[in-house]
Write a protein that holds these residues in place. Structure first.
Motif, PDB file in Angstrom:
ATOM      1  N   LEU A 149       0.848  -1.188   0.000  1.00 36.83           N
ATOM      2  CA  LEU A 149       0.000   0.000   0.000  1.00 36.83           C
ATOM      3  C   LEU A 149       0.887   1.242   0.000  1.00 36.83           C
ATOM      4  O   LEU A 149       1.918   1.290   0.677  1.00 36.83           O
ATOM      5  CB  LEU A 149      -0.890   0.019   1.237  1.00 36.83           C
ATOM      6  CG  LEU A 149      -1.940  -1.089   1.378  1.00 36.83           C
ATOM      7  CD1 LEU A 149      -2.653  -0.973   2.719  1.00 36.83           C
ATOM      8  CD2 LEU A 149      -2.949  -1.023   0.232  1.00 36.83           C
ATOM      9  N   LYS A 150       0.460   2.241  -0.756  1.00 32.20           N
ATOM     10  CA  LYS A 150       1.212   3.496  -0.773  1.00 32.20           C
ATOM     11  C   LYS A 150       0.987   4.177   0.582  1.00 32.20           C
ATOM     12  O   LYS A 150      -0.142   4.554   0.911  1.00 32.20           O
ATOM     13  CB  LYS A 150       0.736   4.391  -1.923  1.00 32.20           C
ATOM     14  CG  LYS A 150       1.640   5.586  -2.167  1.00 32.20           C
ATOM     15  CD  LYS A 150       1.175   6.387  -3.368  1.00 32.20           C
ATOM     16  CE  LYS A 150       2.112   7.574  -3.594  1.00 32.20           C
ATOM     17  NZ  LYS A 150       1.616   8.454  -4.686  1.00 32.20           N
ATOM     18  N   THR A 151       2.050   4.320   1.369  1.00 28.18           N
ATOM     19  CA  THR A 151       1.904   4.650   2.781  1.00 28.18           C
ATOM     20  C   THR A 151       2.505   6.002   3.131  1.00 28.18           C
ATOM     21  O   THR A 151       3.638   6.321   2.738  1.00 28.18           O
ATOM     22  CB  THR A 151       2.565   3.561   3.653  1.00 28.18           C
ATOM     23  OG1 THR A 151       2.001   2.288   3.304  1.00 28.18           O
ATOM     24  CG2 THR A 151       2.340   3.829   5.132  1.00 28.18           C
TER      25      THR A 151
ATOM     26  N   ALA B 132       9.186   3.732   7.677  1.00 29.12           N
ATOM     27  CA  ALA B 132       9.176   4.495   6.423  1.00 29.12           C
ATOM     28  C   ALA B 132      10.331   4.077   5.518  1.00 29.12           C
ATOM     29  O   ALA B 132      10.251   4.233   4.297  1.00 29.12           O
ATOM     30  CB  ALA B 132       9.245   5.993   6.714  1.00 29.12           C
ATOM     31  N   GLY B 133      11.387   3.535   6.127  1.00 29.58           N
ATOM     32  CA  GLY B 133      12.521   3.070   5.334  1.00 29.58           C
ATOM     33  C   GLY B 133      12.368   1.644   4.842  1.00 29.58           C
ATOM     34  O   GLY B 133      13.207   1.156   4.079  1.00 29.58           O
TER      35      GLY B 133
ATOM     36  N   GLU C 235      -2.809   5.357   0.202  1.00 28.58           N
ATOM     37  CA  GLU C 235      -3.772   4.302   0.535  1.00 28.58           C
ATOM     38  C   GLU C 235      -3.770   3.947   2.024  1.00 28.58           C
ATOM     39  O   GLU C 235      -4.717   3.342   2.524  1.00 28.58           O
ATOM     40  CB  GLU C 235      -3.431   3.037  -0.263  1.00 28.58           C
ATOM     41  CG  GLU C 235      -3.461   3.229  -1.773  1.00 28.58           C
ATOM     42  CD  GLU C 235      -2.832   2.058  -2.496  1.00 28.58           C
ATOM     43  OE1 GLU C 235      -3.594   1.301  -3.137  1.00 28.58           O
ATOM     44  OE2 GLU C 235      -1.594   1.880  -2.417  1.00 28.58           O
ATOM     45  N   PHE C 236      -2.705   4.318   2.706  1.00 29.62           N
ATOM     46  CA  PHE C 236      -2.526   3.920   4.105  1.00 29.62           C
ATOM     47  C   PHE C 236      -1.821   5.056   4.838  1.00 29.62           C
ATOM     48  O   PHE C 236      -0.817   5.582   4.355  1.00 29.62           O
ATOM     49  CB  PHE C 236      -1.703   2.632   4.163  1.00 29.62           C
ATOM     50  CG  PHE C 236      -1.446   2.078   5.541  1.00 29.62           C
ATOM     51  CD1 PHE C 236      -2.349   2.230   6.589  1.00 29.62           C
ATOM     52  CD2 PHE C 236      -0.273   1.349   5.802  1.00 29.62           C
ATOM     53  CE1 PHE C 236      -2.098   1.698   7.847  1.00 29.62           C
ATOM     54  CE2 PHE C 236      -0.017   0.806   7.047  1.00 29.62           C
ATOM     55  CZ  PHE C 236      -0.937   1.001   8.080  1.00 29.62           C
TER      56      PHE C 236
ATOM     57  N   TYR D 152       1.059  -4.909   7.528  1.00 31.70           N
ATOM     58  CA  TYR D 152      -0.278  -4.528   7.032  1.00 31.70           C
ATOM     59  C   TYR D 152      -0.176  -3.933   5.627  1.00 31.70           C
ATOM     60  O   TYR D 152      -0.974  -4.284   4.739  1.00 31.70           O
ATOM     61  CB  TYR D 152      -0.926  -3.523   7.982  1.00 31.70           C
ATOM     62  CG  TYR D 152      -2.317  -3.120   7.542  1.00 31.70           C
ATOM     63  CD1 TYR D 152      -3.400  -3.951   7.788  1.00 31.70           C
ATOM     64  CD2 TYR D 152      -2.530  -1.923   6.855  1.00 31.70           C
ATOM     65  CE1 TYR D 152      -4.674  -3.595   7.350  1.00 31.70           C
ATOM     66  CE2 TYR D 152      -3.800  -1.560   6.426  1.00 31.70           C
ATOM     67  CZ  TYR D 152      -4.865  -2.407   6.674  1.00 31.70           C
ATOM     68  OH  TYR D 152      -6.122  -2.060   6.242  1.00 31.70           O
ATOM     69  N   ALA D 153       0.806  -3.064   5.415  1.00 35.61           N
ATOM     70  CA  ALA D 153       0.968  -2.444   4.096  1.00 35.61           C
ATOM     71  C   ALA D 153       1.271  -3.483   3.022  1.00 35.61           C
ATOM     72  O   ALA D 153       0.929  -3.307   1.846  1.00 35.61           O
ATOM     73  CB  ALA D 153       2.070  -1.394   4.146  1.00 35.61           C
TER      74      ALA D 153
END
Length: 489
Positions: free
Chosen positions: A3-5, A43-44, A72-73, A138-139
């Protein structure tokens, strides 16, 4: 593709230094921002992710909502004082992007997962304690039911999955400095006692100390102390030095950087050849030999939690240190030329007018370079919170911050009202910084460095403006309390 987070340290009060890197979330007397280290790790780990640190980059709520439309997330790091505003932001983001999934992380939701989910239906799930791998899983498509350490609503009932195991292999995590380089502007970060610009990161997680007031070990990072290898830290620092030739200082913002002598000396041996200027947190139990190794490896400054100048209060909060040890530690630092920034707290259990005077006198005796004076905050999940609630010491409305996000006294004791604790903070600063010795130190610093001169002038204006506003607030509360008292016949 995952998912684009979007990893978000959210906008809040003006100059609010929030949860993702701050151990004491509040609006500062002088504009200060710590790095969102906790968010930088996951994030990394995700391709296409972005770390957005809204406060220091002055990204507004409206701009944040627009940015979130592209994702998306959303993973939002919240704090107890910031949570009411973060709920409103989550609601607005869901309205603008109904398909986005939202997870809240941080101490507040770790301690109050069910209440957080019910207070804000827009939250799809919360992660308790360390959340690095939970949000990444989850992503990448893992079902909530299969992810350890998360809580979520299902058919109106709260599901609490078993706690995740604490992360042991810290070397397996990304280097946060690479995420900073990608997503953040290091010139936006300021802490008054650090050289500017600076970069902060962790070399360990957890703290074995048992201080009753301390938020992170009791809610997020835990007491078990886990360390990165000295080689991994040295590798990151060597790269960071290349990435930012303009950075003047690196700060190791561990719960307690130098708690283990052997590891500290080993790491110093790896840092020394790099020729860095760095600073760190420290306990007063650190001995002269360790401090000397740190100084020789480039250490400039230590943040030290003295907390109080009263031995009984130190016992009450389980500080694990003595007044005499604090004196010797400070003498050692002065002898070695290590600068000390001292942290003190007004309103801890056992506080009286006498102990307040003792602490102010003790601070003046230590005579460290700079100080920070906070009011005792009882965060949910801490031993101090349980103590204050059990004994009825919490102020009626239990507010931690005022309308601008500045700290308020939320604990009071028989014979010591909250307003008097707040007044003691202002008196502490006045008595400390308006001494001839302290004034001379500031003027000397300004005289020899034009950059420092501009910065000190700006910070002095901010501090005096807030000081005036807070003194008026304290006086107003005092007058209201006096007017409410029944007139004696």
């Amino acid at each position: 593709m995952p998912l684009k987070t979007l990893f978000l340290n959210p906008p809040s009060f003006e100059n609010f230094d929030g949860g993702a890197g701050s151990r004491w979330p509040a609006t500062r007397e002088i504009e200060s921002y710590w790095y969102p280290v906790w968010l930088a790790y996951p994030a990394g780990m995700l391709e296409g992710a972005r770390l957005l640190d809204a406060p220091p980059h002055h990204v507004s709520g409206e701009e944040t909502i627009e940015i979130a439309k592209e994702y998306e997330f959303l993973v939002l790091f919240t704090s107890t004082p910031g949570f009411p505003g973060d709920q409103l932001l989550a609601r607005a983001i869901k309205r603008a992007n109904p398909k986005i999934k939202i997870a809240f992380v941080g101490p507040h939701v770790s301690v109050l997962p069910e209440k957080s989910l019910r207070d804000c239906p827009e939250i799809d799930f919360v992660c308790r304690k360390e959340f690095d791998y939970a949000v990444v899983d989850y992503a990448k498509g893992k079902a909530l039911e299969e992810i350890a350490g998360v809580s979520f609503l299902k058919d109106g009932k709260v599901v609490h999955n078993p706690d995740a195991a604490q992360i042991q292999d810290l070397d397996a995590l990304p280097h946060v400095t690479e995420v900073y380089k990608r997503d953040l502007d290091v010139t936006r970060y300021n802490v008054p006692f650090l050289l500017n610009p600076f970069v902060s990161l962790y070399t360990t997680r957890g703290c074995p100390a048992q201080c009753t007031f301390c938020l992170w070990p009791q809610t997020l990072s835990g007491h078990p102390w886990r360390k990165r290898s000295s080689d991994d830290v040295a590798r990151e620092m060597a790269k960071a030095k290349e990435m930012w030739p303009n950075v003047k200082e690196f700060f190791f913002d561990d719960d307690t950087f130098n708690i283990q002598k052997a590891r500290t000396i080993e790491l110093c041996a790896k840092l020394k050849p790099l020729g860095l200027t760095w600073s760190c947190t420290s306990r007063v139990t650190t001995d002269f030999e360790t401090l000397k190794a740190m100084k020789e490896a480039g250490c400039r400054l230590l943040i030290v939690g003295y907390e109080s100048g009263d031995q009984q209060i130190l016992k009450n909060i389980k500080k694990g240190a003595t007044i005499e040890r604090a004196r010797q530690f400070t003498k050692d630092c002065h002898k070695l030329g290590l600068v000390v920034h001292g942290d003190f707290i007004m309103g801890l259990p056992g506080e009286t007018h006498e102990t307040i005077n003792n602490t102010i006198a003790f601070a003046k005796e230590l005579d460290v370079e700079t100080i920070q004076v906070s009011v005792a905050h009882a965060y949910p999940g801490t031993e101090l919170y349980d103590y204050a609630v059990k004994n009825g010491f919490m102020v009626g409305d239990n507010k931690m911050v005022d309308e601008g996000g500045h700290q308020l006294a939320q604990i009071q004791y028989p014979g010591l009202p909250a307003d008097e604790i707040m007044s003691a903070v202002h008196r502490f600063y006045d008595e400390y910084y308006f001494r001839p010795k302290a004034v001379f130190r500031i003027l000397r610093k300004a005289a020899f460095d034009s950059n420092d001169r501009k910065r000190l002038y700006k910070e002095a204006k901010s501090f005096l403006k807030l000081r005036s506003a807070r003194n008026k607030l304290v006086k107003k509360h005092h007058d209201e309390a006096a007017a409410a008292e029944p007139v004696k016949a």
